[in-house]
Write an enzyme that holds these catalytic residues in place. Structure first.
Site, mmCIF file in Angstrom:
data_model
loop_
_atom_site.group_PDB
_atom_site.id
_atom_site.type_symbol
_atom_site.label_atom_id
_atom_site.label_comp_id
_atom_site.label_asym_id
_atom_site.label_seq_id
_atom_site.Cartn_x
_atom_site.Cartn_y
_atom_site.Cartn_z
ATOM 1 N N GLY A 103 -1.086 2.240 -1.301
ATOM 2 C CA GLY A 103 0.007 1.411 -0.809
ATOM 3 C C GLY A 103 0.733 0.607 -1.865
ATOM 4 C CB THR A 139 -2.703 5.802 6.628
ATOM 5 O OG1 THR A 139 -3.059 4.729 5.776
ATOM 6 C CG2 THR A 139 -1.511 5.363 7.434
ATOM 7 N NE ARG A 165 -4.563 -2.537 -0.611
ATOM 8 C CZ ARG A 165 -4.194 -1.426 0.030
ATOM 9 N NH1 ARG A 165 -4.482 -1.278 1.312
ATOM 10 N NH2 ARG A 165 -3.529 -0.484 -0.580
ATOM 11 C CB VAL A 166 -1.516 -6.664 3.030
ATOM 12 C CG1 VAL A 166 -0.503 -5.968 3.932
ATOM 13 C CG2 VAL A 166 -2.278 -7.732 3.811
ATOM 14 N N GLY A 167 -1.706 -3.353 2.319
ATOM 15 C CA GLY A 167 -1.029 -2.209 1.695
ATOM 16 C C GLY A 167 0.406 -2.056 2.162
ATOM 17 C CG ASP A 168 1.873 1.920 2.111
ATOM 18 O OD1 ASP A 168 0.639 1.752 2.191
ATOM 19 O OD2 ASP A 168 2.423 3.000 2.401
ATOM 20 C CB THR A 224 -0.737 8.540 4.250
ATOM 21 O OG1 THR A 224 -2.087 8.547 3.763
ATOM 22 C CG2 THR A 224 -0.196 9.955 4.201
ATOM 23 N N GLY A 225 -1.083 6.924 1.386
ATOM 24 C CA GLY A 225 -1.398 6.992 -0.035
ATOM 25 C C GLY A 225 -1.601 5.592 -0.570
HETATM 26 N N1 ASP Z 1 -1.325 3.436 2.566
HETATM 27 C C1 ASP Z 1 -2.616 2.924 2.952
HETATM 28 C C2 ASP Z 1 -2.868 1.633 2.232
HETATM 29 O O1 ASP Z 1 -2.566 1.542 1.062
HETATM 30 C C3 ASP Z 1 -3.736 3.864 2.690
HETATM 31 C C4 ASP Z 1 -3.494 5.312 2.993
HETATM 32 O O2 ASP Z 1 -2.451 5.669 3.507
HETATM 33 O O3 ASP Z 1 -4.347 6.133 2.724
HETATM 34 O O4 ASP Z 1 -3.419 0.751 2.825
#
Ligand code: ASP
Length: 320
Positions: free
Chosen positions: A232, A178, A206-209, A229-230
């Site tokens: 989500g 991200t 799919r939608v993340g954070d 980042t991580g």
């Molecule tokens: N947070 C992002 C998601 O879950 C992915 C990431 O930050 O690596 O879509």
């Protein structure tokens, strides 16, 4: 006359390859891209511009770089297509804009900004968001614009791992990434922006954070700005970015303590890769991560730029 401090911090994701898997030139190129993003944001702040404009400018540079999982170079979903998420928030009045699962917007953070400016809603999804961006004057790009050979190979490798039953062994770098930025301007305004291709091989839709205000992105003047980042899903469940602000506001914690407890206790407790950049109202930076690296950088009140991919910090030159 004392001026209020200005500061900016950015990240290019905590899904990071082991350092020895690429040559030093590769990592130098990533640091150059980080430095360009930092400078784009810093120029805005140094000229007396708004934190909101600075975070947008920094994120656009990273979206355009193939080194990061956002915009050009974004991860592919299980259908071999790109669906991108982005958000931006103005800490001065809590205005926010976000887009999710968009497919034809070259710079999703610009579309998020347009949603913020329009003010009718906070989050626009899918085809409607693509069309909204086009109506706002953003020429659409084909979905293939976002594809790089590296992302196609990463998708093929992850699918092969899944067939072989070893997908849990996939590295953080194979799975996600991200970009994000947080900034403090001369007027004391904080802002945050985040943009992502999400997870490699994610389910379509799919939608993340990232585009969820309070989860992956949050800013409030006088408190802090946060970009995460991580994985989500876990950030959403913790409402992570907002919780860091809440810890500052209500629990009397400092930025470093709040950010580190979020990453190393709350999020790490789920066994996920996690990282973030955060900035408080005094211009202090926090950039914790629990993976083997996180592309990151910052310029504090002294104007000195620092960038890094793994442990060592590199001075990126005097940003004046
Ligand atoms: N947070 C992002 C998601 O879950 C992915 C990431 O930050 O690596 O879509």
């Amino acid at each position: 006359m004392n001026q209020n401090p200005i500061a900016i911090a950015i990240h290019g994701g905590c899904g990071m390859l082991e350092e020895e898997l690429r040559n030093p030139q590769h990592w130098a190129a990533v640091r150059t891209a980080l430095s360009a993003a930092l400078q784009a944001g810093w120029r805005v702040l140094a000229a007396g511009g708004a934190a909101l404009d600075a975070v947008e400018a920094a994120v656009v540079v990273m979206e355009d770089s193939a080194h990061f999982n956002s915009g050009h170079g974004a991860a592919l979903n299980a259908a071999g297509e790109h669906e991108l998420d982005a958000a931006i928030m103005d800490g001065s009045d809590l205005r926010a804009g976000a887009v999710c699962a968009v497919r034809t917007i070259r710079n999703p953070v610009r579309a998020a900004r347009a949603v913020l400016e329009q003010g009718d809603c906070v989050l626009l999804c899918g085809a409607a968001a693509d069309q909204f961006a086009e109506r706002c004057g953003m020429a659409p790009v084909p979905n293939s614009y976002f594809t790089t050979a590296q992302r196609s190979a990463a998708l093929a490798a992850l699918k092969a791992r899944m067939r072989g039953g070893s997908s849990t062994l996939a590295s953080e770098a194979e799975r996600h990434g991200t970009v994000g930025a947080v900034a403090l301007d001369r007027a004391g305004n904080l802002a945050a922006a985040t943009s992502t291709g999400g997870f490699n091989n994610k389910a379509p839709g799919r939608v993340g954070d990232t585009p969820i205000i309070g989860a992956g992105t949050y800013a409030a003047n006088g408190v802090c700005a946060v970009s995460c980042t991580g994985q989500g899903e876990i950030f959403i469940r913790h409402v992570a970015a907002h919780e860091i602000a809440a810890r500052l506001r209500y629990a009397g914690q400092g930025l470093a303590q709040a950010s580190e407890e979020m990453v190393f206790k709350e999020l790490s407790g789920h066994g996920i890769g996690a990282g973030l950049v955060a900035l408080d109202a005094a211009g202090n930076v926090a950039a914790p991560f629990n993976t083997n690296g996180m592309a990151r950088g910052w310029i504090g009140a002294d104007g000195v730029a620092w960038v890094a991919t793994h442990a060592p910090l590199h001075r990126a030159g005097d940003q004046g």
